[in-house]
Write an enzyme that holds these catalytic residues in place. Structure first.
Site, PDB file in Angstrom:
ATOM      1  N   LYS A  51      35.443  37.655  43.046  1.00 38.83           N
ATOM      2  CA  LYS A  51      36.647  36.980  42.533  1.00 38.83           C
ATOM      3  C   LYS A  51      37.317  37.904  41.519  1.00 38.83           C
ATOM      4  CE  LYS A  51      39.528  33.677  41.374  1.00 38.83           C
ATOM      5  NZ  LYS A  51      40.619  33.311  42.301  1.00 38.83           N
ATOM      6  N   MET A  77      44.593  28.313  41.981  1.00 37.88           N
ATOM      7  CA  MET A  77      43.286  28.238  41.333  1.00 37.88           C
ATOM      8  C   MET A  77      43.368  28.605  39.852  1.00 37.88           C
ATOM      9  SD  MET A  77      41.647  27.248  43.954  1.00 37.88           S
ATOM     10  CE  MET A  77      39.954  27.286  43.399  1.00 37.88           C
ATOM     11  N   CYS A 134      48.473  38.001  41.443  1.00 38.56           N
ATOM     12  CA  CYS A 134      48.135  36.577  41.326  1.00 38.56           C
ATOM     13  C   CYS A 134      49.393  35.791  40.964  1.00 38.56           C
ATOM     14  CB  CYS A 134      47.062  36.347  40.278  1.00 38.56           C
ATOM     15  SG  CYS A 134      46.732  34.583  40.060  1.00 38.56           S
TER      16      CYS A 134
HETATM   17  C1  SIN Z   1      43.997  32.248  41.801  1.00 41.56           C
HETATM   18  O1  SIN Z   1      42.894  32.307  41.247  1.00 41.56           O
HETATM   19  O2  SIN Z   1      44.905  31.526  41.374  1.00 41.56           O
HETATM   20  C2  SIN Z   1      44.260  33.056  43.016  1.00 41.56           C
HETATM   21  C3  SIN Z   1      44.165  34.494  42.704  1.00 41.56           C
HETATM   22  C4  SIN Z   1      45.179  35.314  43.378  1.00 41.56           C
HETATM   23  O3  SIN Z   1      45.965  34.821  44.205  1.00 41.56           O
HETATM   24  O4  SIN Z   1      45.225  36.502  43.095  1.00 41.56           O
END
Ligand code: SIN
Length: 315
Positions: A51, A77, A134
């Site tokens: 992640k 997220m 993001c």
């Molecule tokens: C997220 O954690 O909101 C998604 C991460 C991303 O799209 O880079």
């Protein structure tokens, strides 16, 4: 191609690193916790992608923040993750699975990126993927849409990372933007590209409830899954051409079947990442898509996945 091959080689090499299988998880999909990362290690995935990590651990945005629907998924997220120190401690254990480990680095401001990258690179990942895309942190625009900031940031990270360094970019929708970012990446060189992150700031509506489907940002979030495959393929192709095929690309977006993976390879990807389909189907998705890709390539007479890369015909 007409030659038949009993077994098709699905391995690939990206920036000098060999991947036993050209399929892997997309950052964000089942890769936050130690348990999830170790489960990836035991699965068929060709690499373990973490992640995107931030300086401090984050619980992320309020729920509901992920919603699957017929055309794919929408998420906001908000970068829930353990914080980079925890991933730095985990990386040596993840490397025992004998497949590449890709550390995905994010940040809430520019200074975060080199700080995280310096420490995480010392932990020994095989590659570092810098997330410039993001869309889900309120008040923080996607860095990849700011070409000057992207160049500055990549240069700062490059200076502290010895292993192969790549960037995960947002989708671009205009050839001028593909060209501008390609110029940035030639001046502030990276070793690979991951294309694309979700299509940011989309809105999915439930007409029965007359409501948005996720809570953060008034329902706006990043779109993934089958609906974004044409956008992903276009970005893979545009950057493959901008670099004359000389930079490895990891295609991301809408890979649900072996044929989807094949299309990414044709467009110019050397490997593909799987997001929505992994979340929806679980780890067995790697076996299924590997089997399907194997069958597609065998039927078409390709000896390897590598032999397909960039071979898309234009009319
Ligand atoms: C997220 O954690 O909101 C998604 C991460 C991303 O799209 O880079």
């Amino acid at each position: 191609m007409t030659l038949a091959h009993d077994t098709v080689d699905l391995s690939c090499t990206i920036a000098g690193v060999r991947f036993p299988l050209c399929l892997m998880n997309a950052s964000g999909a089942l890769c936050v916790t130690r348990e999830e990362l170790e489960a990836l290690g035991r699965s068929r995935t060709g690499a373990i992608v973490t992640k995107s990590m931030t300086l401090e651990a984050r619980t992320g945005n309020p729920e509901p923040r992920y919603y699957p629907f017929a055309g794919g998924s929408i998420n906001s997220m908000g970068l829930p993750n353990l914080g980079y120190r925890a991933y730095a401690e985990l990386i040596p254990a993840l490397k025992t699975f004998r497949k590449p480990v890709i550390a995905s680095v994010a940040g809430l401001c520019e200074d975060d990126f080199p700080e995280i990258a310096r420490t995480i690179a010392r932990a020994g990942p095989d590659l570092v993927e810098v997330n410039l895309s993001c869309p889900n942190i309120a008040g923080k625009p996607q860095i990849g849409y700011d070409f000057e900031a992207s160049e500055r940031l990549i240069r700062r990270v490059r200076a502290v990372v010895d292993c192969p360094l790549g960037v995960k970019l947002p989708p671009y929708f205009d050839p001028a933007h593909h060209a501008a970012m390609a110029e940035v990446l030639k001046r502030a060189p990276v070793d690979f590209l991951s294309l694309i992150n979700s299509v940011g700031n989309a809105l999915v509506i439930d007409p029965d409830r007359e409501s948005v489907v996720i809570k953060p940002k008034g329902g706006f979030g990043g779109l993934g899954g089958p609906g974004i495959k044409p956008v992903a393929l276009a970005n893979v192709r545009a950057f493959w051409k901008a670099f004359d095929g000389r930079i490895p690309i990891i295609g991301v977006g809408g890979v649900v079947s072996g044929t989807d993976a094949f299309e990414h390879l044709l467009a110019g990807a050397s490997a593909v990442q799987i997001g929505t389909a992994l979340v929806e189907e679980g780890l067995k998705v790697f076996d299924r898509i590997a089997g399907e890709l194997q069958a597609v390539l065998k039927k078409k007479g390709y000896p390897s996945a590598t032999a397909v890369v960039g071979r898309l015909k234009e009319l």
